[in-house]
Design a protein around this motif. Structure first.
Motif, PDB file in Angstrom:
ATOM      1  N   UNK A  32      10.128  46.392  34.496  1.00 36.24           N
ATOM      2  CA  UNK A  32       9.970  45.680  33.221  1.00 36.24           C
ATOM      3  C   UNK A  32      11.289  45.049  32.787  1.00 36.24           C
ATOM      4  N   UNK A  33      12.389  45.774  32.970  1.00 30.27           N
ATOM      5  CA  UNK A  33      13.696  45.225  32.602  1.00 30.27           C
ATOM      6  C   UNK A  33      14.039  44.016  33.475  1.00 30.27           C
ATOM      7  N   UNK A  34      13.746  44.109  34.783  1.00 30.99           N
ATOM      8  CA  UNK A  34      13.991  42.979  35.678  1.00 30.99           C
ATOM      9  C   UNK A  34      13.129  41.783  35.340  1.00 30.99           C
ATOM     10  N   UNK A  35      11.888  42.037  34.959  1.00 33.30           N
ATOM     11  CA  UNK A  35      10.988  40.951  34.567  1.00 33.30           C
ATOM     12  C   UNK A  35      11.493  40.261  33.304  1.00 33.30           C
ATOM     13  N   UNK A  36      12.012  41.035  32.384  1.00 35.66           N
ATOM     14  CA  UNK A  36      12.551  40.473  31.142  1.00 35.66           C
ATOM     15  C   UNK A  36      13.736  39.557  31.443  1.00 35.66           C
ATOM     16  N   UNK A  37      14.591  39.979  32.368  1.00 37.86           N
ATOM     17  CA  UNK A  37      15.742  39.154  32.754  1.00 37.86           C
ATOM     18  C   UNK A  37      15.274  37.870  33.424  1.00 37.86           C
ATOM     19  N   UNK A  38      14.276  37.973  34.300  1.00 32.32           N
ATOM     20  CA  UNK A  38      13.770  36.791  34.993  1.00 32.32           C
ATOM     21  C   UNK A  38      13.094  35.818  34.029  1.00 32.32           C
ATOM     22  N   UNK A  39      12.415  36.332  32.998  1.00 27.18           N
ATOM     23  CA  UNK A  39      11.776  35.443  32.021  1.00 27.18           C
ATOM     24  C   UNK A  39      12.798  34.610  31.261  1.00 27.18           C
ATOM     25  N   UNK A  40      13.995  35.159  31.079  1.00 27.88           N
ATOM     26  CA  UNK A  40      15.040  34.404  30.383  1.00 27.88           C
ATOM     27  C   UNK A  40      15.555  33.246  31.233  1.00 27.88           C
ATOM     28  N   UNK A  41      15.347  33.301  32.547  1.00 26.25           N
ATOM     29  CA  UNK A  41      15.839  32.263  33.449  1.00 26.25           C
ATOM     30  C   UNK A  41      14.895  31.068  33.549  1.00 26.25           C
ATOM     31  N   UNK A  42      13.688  31.190  33.034  1.00 25.92           N
ATOM     32  CA  UNK A  42      12.692  30.125  33.163  1.00 25.92           C
ATOM     33  C   UNK A  42      13.082  28.938  32.291  1.00 25.92           C
ATOM     34  N   UNK A  43      12.967  27.752  32.877  1.00 26.41           N
ATOM     35  CA  UNK A  43      13.185  26.518  32.117  1.00 26.41           C
ATOM     36  C   UNK A  43      11.801  25.958  31.791  1.00 26.41           C
ATOM     37  N   UNK A  44      11.395  26.049  30.531  1.00 26.04           N
ATOM     38  CA  UNK A  44      10.077  25.610  30.124  1.00 26.04           C
ATOM     39  C   UNK A  44      10.081  24.103  29.909  1.00 26.04           C
ATOM     40  N   UNK A  45       8.959  23.429  30.186  1.00 26.81           N
ATOM     41  CA  UNK A  45       8.910  21.975  29.979  1.00 26.81           C
ATOM     42  C   UNK A  45       8.932  21.641  28.486  1.00 26.81           C
ATOM     43  N   UNK A  46       9.421  20.432  28.217  1.00 24.98           N
ATOM     44  CA  UNK A  46       9.444  19.986  26.825  1.00 24.98           C
ATOM     45  C   UNK A  46       8.032  19.574  26.409  1.00 24.98           C
ATOM     46  N   UNK A  47       7.873  19.318  25.118  1.00 19.30           N
ATOM     47  CA  UNK A  47       6.564  18.899  24.614  1.00 19.30           C
ATOM     48  C   UNK A  47       6.161  17.566  25.227  1.00 19.30           C
ATOM     49  N   UNK A  48       7.121  16.669  25.381  1.00 16.32           N
ATOM     50  CA  UNK A  48       6.839  15.355  25.956  1.00 16.32           C
ATOM     51  C   UNK A  48       6.374  15.499  27.412  1.00 16.32           C
ATOM     52  N   UNK A  49       7.052  16.318  28.193  1.00 17.27           N
ATOM     53  CA  UNK A  49       6.660  16.531  29.593  1.00 17.27           C
ATOM     54  C   UNK A  49       5.268  17.157  29.682  1.00 17.27           C
ATOM     55  N   UNK A  50       4.986  18.100  28.799  1.00 16.44           N
ATOM     56  CA  UNK A  50       3.676  18.749  28.793  1.00 16.44           C
ATOM     57  C   UNK A  50       2.574  17.756  28.462  1.00 16.44           C
ATOM     58  N   UNK A  51       2.806  16.910  27.473  1.00 11.20           N
ATOM     59  CA  UNK A  51       1.803  15.908  27.091  1.00 11.20           C
ATOM     60  C   UNK A  51       1.582  14.900  28.212  1.00 11.20           C
ATOM     61  N   UNK A  52       2.662  14.449  28.863  1.00 10.07           N
ATOM     62  CA  UNK A  52       2.531  13.483  29.953  1.00 10.07           C
ATOM     63  C   UNK A  52       1.755  14.085  31.122  1.00 10.07           C
ATOM     64  N   UNK A  53       2.082  15.311  31.478  1.00 13.48           N
ATOM     65  CA  UNK A  53       1.398  15.962  32.589  1.00 13.48           C
ATOM     66  C   UNK A  53      -0.077  16.170  32.266  1.00 13.48           C
ATOM     67  N   UNK A  54      -0.367  16.575  31.045  1.00  9.05           N
ATOM     68  CA  UNK A  54      -1.757  16.771  30.628  1.00  9.05           C
ATOM     69  C   UNK A  54      -2.520  15.458  30.682  1.00  9.05           C
ATOM     70  N   UNK A  55      -1.908  14.381  30.241  1.00 14.18           N
ATOM     71  CA  UNK A  55      -2.548  13.070  30.271  1.00 14.18           C
ATOM     72  C   UNK A  55      -2.814  12.631  31.715  1.00 14.18           C
TER      73      UNK A  55
END
Length: 122
Positions: free
Chosen positions: A70-93
């Protein structure tokens, strides 16, 4: 001597896990058995029993490895680069347009096949 220690520790871990399961089942049964008591007291009792069971599980080798995971998973979640709102909308479209395009293409292909089969069978 080390193998005997590991085996004894493994048996102790199994006993702790079994006791934790018994505590959880007993606490849930007690929660419903004492239905005429105050909900607050029943919830507090349930939480205390579940805390005891979690403590028992944590004291085993399995519990320690789950905690480290669980501790390792928490550290790995901090490394994720989430897409911006604009990227999410473009991909969805793009996905929506492609689904519509493929749907129309399949509809036309189905119509062509139906016309061809109708022409052949006459």
């Amino acid at each position: 001597m080390n193998a005997e220690t590991d085996q004894g520790s493994g048996q102790l871990d199994v006993a702790k896990l079994a006791l934790a399961v018994v505590v959880i089942v007993a606490s849930i049964a007690g929660f419903y058995y004492y239905a005429d008591e105050s909900l607050l007291f029943r919830v507090i009792g349930l939480l205390v029993a579940l805390s005891f069971a979690v403590g028992l599980v944590y004291s085993t080798g399995l519990g320690q490895s789950l905690w480290q995971f669980a501790q390792g998973s928490k550290i790995e979640l901090k490394k994720i680069v989430w897409p911006t709102k604009k990227e999410t909308m473009q991909t969805t479209l793009i996905v929506a347009v492609m689904v519509l395009f493929v749907g129309i293409l399949l509809w036309m292909f189905d119509g062509l096949l139906m016309w061809g089969i109708g022409y052949i069978t006459g």
